[in-house]
Design an enzyme around this catalytic site. Structure first.
Site, PDB file in Angstrom:
ATOM      1  N   SER A  59       0.877  -1.210  -0.153  1.00 20.31           N
ATOM      2  CA  SER A  59      -0.169   0.025   0.068  1.00 20.31           C
ATOM      3  C   SER A  59       0.927   1.326   0.006  1.00 20.31           C
ATOM      4  O   SER A  59       0.418   2.239  -0.658  1.00 20.31           O
ATOM      5  CB  SER A  59      -0.897  -0.054   1.370  1.00 20.31           C
ATOM      6  OG  SER A  59      -0.206  -0.224   2.176  1.00 20.31           O
ATOM      7  N   ASN A  60       1.976   1.253   0.330  1.00 22.22           N
ATOM      8  CA  ASN A  60       3.139   2.404   0.487  1.00 22.22           C
ATOM      9  C   ASN A  60       3.457   2.525  -0.628  1.00 22.22           C
ATOM     10  O   ASN A  60       4.099   3.728  -1.058  1.00 22.22           O
ATOM     11  CB  ASN A  60       4.156   2.263   1.558  1.00 22.22           C
ATOM     12  CG  ASN A  60       4.911   3.420   1.913  1.00 22.22           C
ATOM     13  OD1 ASN A  60       4.253   4.417   2.445  1.00 22.22           O
ATOM     14  ND2 ASN A  60       5.929   3.497   1.612  1.00 22.22           N
TER      15      ASN A  60
ATOM     16  N   LYS B   6       1.929  -9.974   7.749  1.00 25.07           N
ATOM     17  CA  LYS B   6       2.134  -8.592   8.179  1.00 25.07           C
ATOM     18  C   LYS B   6       0.760  -8.226   8.787  1.00 25.07           C
ATOM     19  O   LYS B   6      -0.163  -8.077   8.221  1.00 25.07           O
ATOM     20  CB  LYS B   6       2.601  -7.972   6.942  1.00 25.07           C
ATOM     21  CG  LYS B   6       2.719  -6.246   7.386  1.00 25.07           C
ATOM     22  CD  LYS B   6       2.907  -5.471   6.009  1.00 25.07           C
ATOM     23  CE  LYS B   6       2.854  -3.943   6.387  1.00 25.07           C
ATOM     24  NZ  LYS B   6       3.002  -3.302   5.233  1.00 25.07           N
TER      25      LYS B   6
ATOM     26  N   ILE C 192       7.349  -4.788   9.223  1.00 31.22           N
ATOM     27  CA  ILE C 192       7.241  -4.401   7.855  1.00 31.22           C
ATOM     28  C   ILE C 192       6.700  -3.004   7.913  1.00 31.22           C
ATOM     29  O   ILE C 192       5.491  -3.054   7.812  1.00 31.22           O
ATOM     30  CB  ILE C 192       6.442  -5.672   7.266  1.00 31.22           C
ATOM     31  CG1 ILE C 192       7.119  -6.857   7.374  1.00 31.22           C
ATOM     32  CG2 ILE C 192       6.431  -5.234   5.383  1.00 31.22           C
ATOM     33  CD1 ILE C 192       6.285  -7.911   6.740  1.00 31.22           C
TER      34      ILE C 192
END
Length: 350
Positions: free
Chosen positions: A67-68, A194, A245
């Site tokens: 998503s980043n 994650k 993460i």
């Protein structure tokens, strides 16, 4: 004219004959942003420059297309180009290391077929693992068994071992509980999770239960359990997490790594102090999302990285003289100083 047949997937060996899935080592994994040129193409030099920077800071692994990393803004060709650029830099920068650096590629889609296709493309480009969200578009039609079955089917067909990405905000509210995740931990082709849900109770249950579940299926206790945010690295480690993460590690990789080192050395008070600064900075990254991380790139890594602050439309960069960037600059000042100090210590120690 008859429609053309869809491309066939490469054959995937059954789980029981596939090569053993490589576990994820403990440590800090960094979900990298996507970098664009002024003409809105993938900025390969910036991508490789940042990859080398993170490796020099001592991170354990790299993640792309999370998503980043604006994965939803990228074409399939662009995704492959980014994986190839990162994997090539890893090979170049770490050719003398005996321990390979994992390159985890986001391969999320809504169907088993497309997810597996993305896994094949990521592997061909150099990825070592696939990060996969639960399918959330038809959330109301899929129960917990259905979601677990999705991951099990992808794991059976994917050439890459899977890391489950539990991020409800990016999956239409789908939040996998510890019972479902422990079921998935029993699959030898699923090697970690994650937890961007931020649930440290769930994290503790997985740390305790995953080795037992994997042992029941003839495997080892090598299931990576990591938080998805830098604001609870230490809290996770205290209950047994294997790392983090975290997108904030793009800005302060040395600080994130150092929290783990201090904890392992038994210097918990120092780890706590550093965690406090990281948590204050990460709160702004959480509030402003990937836009905040990108806006902070030139603040942490110098004005030469100003182009790295630009997202892809429909989003616009945060204005340098705007209130958001001023807040980011002030709120991250403490962790910026810590990061600079750790970098200076690293240079002095050589």
């Amino acid at each position: 004219m008859e429609p053309s047949s869809p491309p066939s997937l490469p054959p995937t060996p059954p789980t029981d004959t596939a090569p053993p899935a490589q576990p994820l080592p403990r440590g800090v994994y960094v979900p990298m942003p996507a970098f664009f040129t002024p003409s809105d193409t993938i900025d390969i030099p910036a991508t490789q420059r940042h990859t080398a920077r993170l490796l020099a800071a001592g991170v354990t692994g790299l993640v792309v297309h999370g998503s980043n990393g604006e994965a939803v803004h990228l074409s399939r060709r662009e995704r492959r180009a980014v994986v190839d650029a990162v994997a090539d830099t890893v090979r170049h920068e770490t050719d003398s290391l005996h321990t390979p650096v994992p390159v985890v590629a986001g391969c999320s889609a809504q169907s088993v077929r497309e997810t597996v296709e993305l896994c094949h493309e990521a592997r061909e480009a150099g990825a070592t693992h696939a990060l996969v969200l639960p399918p959330g578009y038809y959330r109301g039609l899929m129960d917990a068994d259905g979601v677990a079955g999705y991951f099990e089917q992808v794991a059976r067909r994917s050439p890459l071992p899977l890391v489950v990405y539990n991020y409800p905000a990016a999956a239409n509210g789908v939040d996998l509980d510890s019972d479902v995740l422990l079921r998935l931990a029993g699959n030898p082709r699923i090697v970690g999770v994650k937890l961007t849900c931020g649930n440290t109770g769930k994290l503790a249950r997985l740390v305790e239960g995953a080795p037992r579940v994997r042992g029941q299926h003839g495997g080892k206790g090598d299931f990576f359990v990591g938080g998805g945010s830098a604001d609870f690295i230490l809290q996770g480690l205290i209950v047994g997490a294997h790392g983090t993460i975290s997108g904030f590690a793009n800005l302060a990789p040395r600080a994130c790594v150092r929290i783990g080192e201090l904890f392992e050395e038994g210097r918990v008070d120092e780890a706590r102090e550093l965690q406090h600064e990281v948590a204050k900075g990460d709160w702004l990254a959480i509030r402003y999302g990937f836009l905040g991380v990108k806006a902070a790139m030139p603040i942490f890594h110098g004005p030469a990285e100003a182009s790295c602050a630009v997202p892809r439309l429909p989003f616009n960069r945060l204005e340098e003289d705007g209130e958001a960037v001023r807040e980011i600059r002030e709120g991250m000042a403490g962790v910026l100083e810590a990061e600079k100090r750790l970098a200076e210590e690293a240079v002095g120690g050589k």
